[in-house]
Write an enzyme that holds these catalytic residues in place. Structure first.
Site, PDB file in Angstrom:
ATOM      1  CB  SER A   1      -0.923  -0.002   1.222  1.00  0.00           C
ATOM      2  OG  SER A   1      -1.804  -1.091   1.193  1.00  0.00           O
TER       3      SER A   1
ATOM      4  N   GLY B   1      -5.994  -3.480  -8.635  1.00  0.00           N
ATOM      5  CA  GLY B   1      -7.097  -2.540  -8.474  1.00  0.00           C
ATOM      6  C   GLY B   1      -6.620  -1.179  -8.020  1.00  0.00           C
TER       7      GLY B   1
ATOM      8  NE  ARG C   1     -10.749  -5.639  -7.789  1.00  0.00           N
ATOM      9  CZ  ARG C   1      -9.680  -5.513  -6.997  1.00  0.00           C
ATOM     10  NH1 ARG C   1      -8.504  -5.931  -7.434  1.00  0.00           N
ATOM     11  NH2 ARG C   1      -9.781  -4.987  -5.808  1.00  0.00           N
TER      12      ARG C   1
ATOM     13  CB  SER D   1     -12.972   0.105  -3.511  1.00  0.00           C
ATOM     14  OG  SER D   1     -11.566   0.287  -3.498  1.00  0.00           O
TER      15      SER D   1
ATOM     16  CD  GLN E   1      -8.098  -0.293  -4.456  1.00  0.00           C
ATOM     17  OE1 GLN E   1      -8.730  -0.455  -5.498  1.00  0.00           O
ATOM     18  NE2 GLN E   1      -7.333  -1.235  -3.938  1.00  0.00           N
TER      19      GLN E   1
ATOM     20  CG  ASP F   1      -6.276  -6.437   2.070  1.00  0.00           C
ATOM     21  OD1 ASP F   1      -7.237  -6.792   1.359  1.00  0.00           O
ATOM     22  OD2 ASP F   1      -5.522  -5.488   1.765  1.00  0.00           O
TER      23      ASP F   1
ATOM     24  CE  LYS G   1     -10.543  -5.799  -0.806  1.00  0.00           C
ATOM     25  NZ  LYS G   1      -9.672  -4.607  -0.766  1.00  0.00           N
TER      26      LYS G   1
ATOM     27  NE  ARG H   1      -4.199  -8.736   0.568  1.00  0.00           N
ATOM     28  CZ  ARG H   1      -2.962  -8.424   0.928  1.00  0.00           C
ATOM     29  NH1 ARG H   1      -2.245  -9.288   1.633  1.00  0.00           N
ATOM     30  NH2 ARG H   1      -2.434  -7.257   0.595  1.00  0.00           N
TER      31      ARG H   1
END
Length: 426
Positions: A21, A93, A121, A166, A168, A309, A336, A381
């Site tokens: 990140s 993403g 997504r 999200s 983001q 996460d 995700k 993940r």
């Protein structure tokens, strides 16, 4: 590529990889500034997608000769150029959402896309905000998914963004809006999921001299600013470290992970979660060292809204803990790389776990896990969490798409092997 895992007791000391990140943000912010150096970046598939995208917008990024752990970045000083070609965000993403926003600073047009997973997504809240702030941004398929076209510059103004999908979207706008011609106000509709990631963005922007004003539901960004990043060092990644710490907790062994200093990362919550579940955890914040001694774990109820996460890791811990573990407020995991709630429920069930999927989470009971052939869903993940489960499963566990760990933790299997995990990658 497959990874096969036999029951193992992991032990020893390793280093957490640099934060994905922070690397994404450091590269993006530095590329919008002038001259800077970023030390100890994570160079993974995801972060390299951001590097290449920033280069497409005009930044010059190179590894300093003789210093393979330092990136020297000559940025565009708030004026990115029109890319020569389509920008490929690969599986990232973060790259896609950040670059959609940054594309609103160019005079021409940009086309952004990614791999098959990324092209599924959602981006509608971000595209809506981009259009409300003066740009023209749309999905070529008309459904909010990539490929995305952005043309016309962001001007600023007011917009509202759905916070349920999200964070983001917000972070991307925060990166771009300091350079537009009018002040910008972004209001969040509903709960902002994964808010700690926005806090990282804000903290890094402020460290680079950007003025931002925030409260619980609104962000105000003054216009016509500049960025001065200077030297920046990337901290260790608590998300990636969570798998190593969980491995120590469930195999009744001692694991030491270094390079874990305090930061704005929401996934630092793994330390508290492990402690609440009964593991013996010590964190020397000054030295950046976390030590986990395995112990009998007990189930807990956890709200995952701020740290999604960690959910795959928590699901594995829950299967190894007495009683019941319930994960709630995690519906955004369905957007995700894959639907992570369905993926973890499906694959843990193959291993004999007692797991129930909820609309926004999971309920996991103490289970006796056995080896199985598992799907990794090309999701880093999922693969890493299931690998940890394989350490305590009876018999051999095999997981496909093991190469996906390169998205965030390229040395994951090597680090586990160095800690005596019985694993084979082929």
């Amino acid at each position: 590529m497959d990874v096969s895992i036999q029951p193992s007791t992991v032990k020893g000391t390793t280093y957490a990889p640099p934060s994905k990140s922070y690397t994404h943000r450091a590269v993006a912010i530095a590329s919008l500034g002038k001259e800077s150096e970023v030390s100890y970046p994570l160079l993974s598939k995801d972060t390299l997608a951001t590097v290449h995208a920033c280069e497409a917008f005009g930044a010059t990024i190179r590894i300093i000769e003789g210093k393979e752990d330092v990136l020297r970045i000559s940025g565009v000083d708030g004026q990115p150029t029109t890319p020569e070609n389509v920008i490929d965000a690969a599986n990232s993403g973060t790259t896609l959402r950040f670059m959609i926003a940054i594309a609103g600073l160019i005079d021409g047009a940009a086309v952004l896309t990614g791999d098959a997973s990324l092209r599924k997504r959602p981006n509608i809240p971000l595209l809506k905000a981009m259009n409300e702030l003066g740009a023209v941004a749309f999905s070529t398929k008309g459904d909010g998914t990539a490929p995305i076209v952005v043309r016309g510059r962001l001007k600023g103004g007011k917009t509202t963004v759905d916070g349920s999908i999200s964070s983001q979207f917000i972070s991307g706008l925060l990166l771009a809006c300091p350079f537009v011609e009018k002040d910008t106000t972004i209001r969040v509709d509903g709960e902002l999921k994964s808010r700690p990631y926005v806090e990282i963005t804000i903290d890094m922007l402020k460290n680079a001299g950007v003025k931002l004003f925030t409260d619980s539901t609104q962000f105000t960004i003054p216009c016509m600013q500049s960025i001065d990043v200077g030297p920046y060092m990337i901290p260790g990644d608590f998300s990636s470290a969570s798998y190593l710490l969980a491995a120590g907790a469930i195999t009744n062994s001692k694991v030491v992970v270094k390079n874990l200093f305090p930061s704005k990362q929401g996934d630092v919550a793994i330390i508290t979660i492990l402690q609440q579940m009964g593991a013996n955890v010590e964190w020397n914040q000054k030295k950046g060292v976390v030590t986990v001694d395995g112990a009998d774990l007990k189930g807990i109820r956890i709200d995952a809204g701020a740290h999604p996460d960690l959910v795959p890791t928590i699901a594995i811990l829950g299967a190894c803990a007495k009683g019941v573990t319930q994960i709630t407020n995690a519906a955004h995991l369905r957007y995700k790389e894959t639907d992570r709630l369905t993926a973890m429920s499906t694959e843990l069930a193959k291993m004999g776990a007692k797991v129930k999927q909820l609309s926004d989470g999971l309920i996991i009971e103490e289970s006796h896990l056995h080896g199985a052939r598992l799907c990794g869903y090309n999701d880093h993940r999922i693969v890493m969490a299931l690998t940890i489960a394989g350490l305590v499963a009876e018999g051999e566990t095999t997981i496909d798409s093991a190469e996906s760990v390169g998205v965030s933790y390229p040395d994951f299997f090597d680090d586990l092997f160095s800690m005596d995990a019985n694993i084979r990658v082929e």
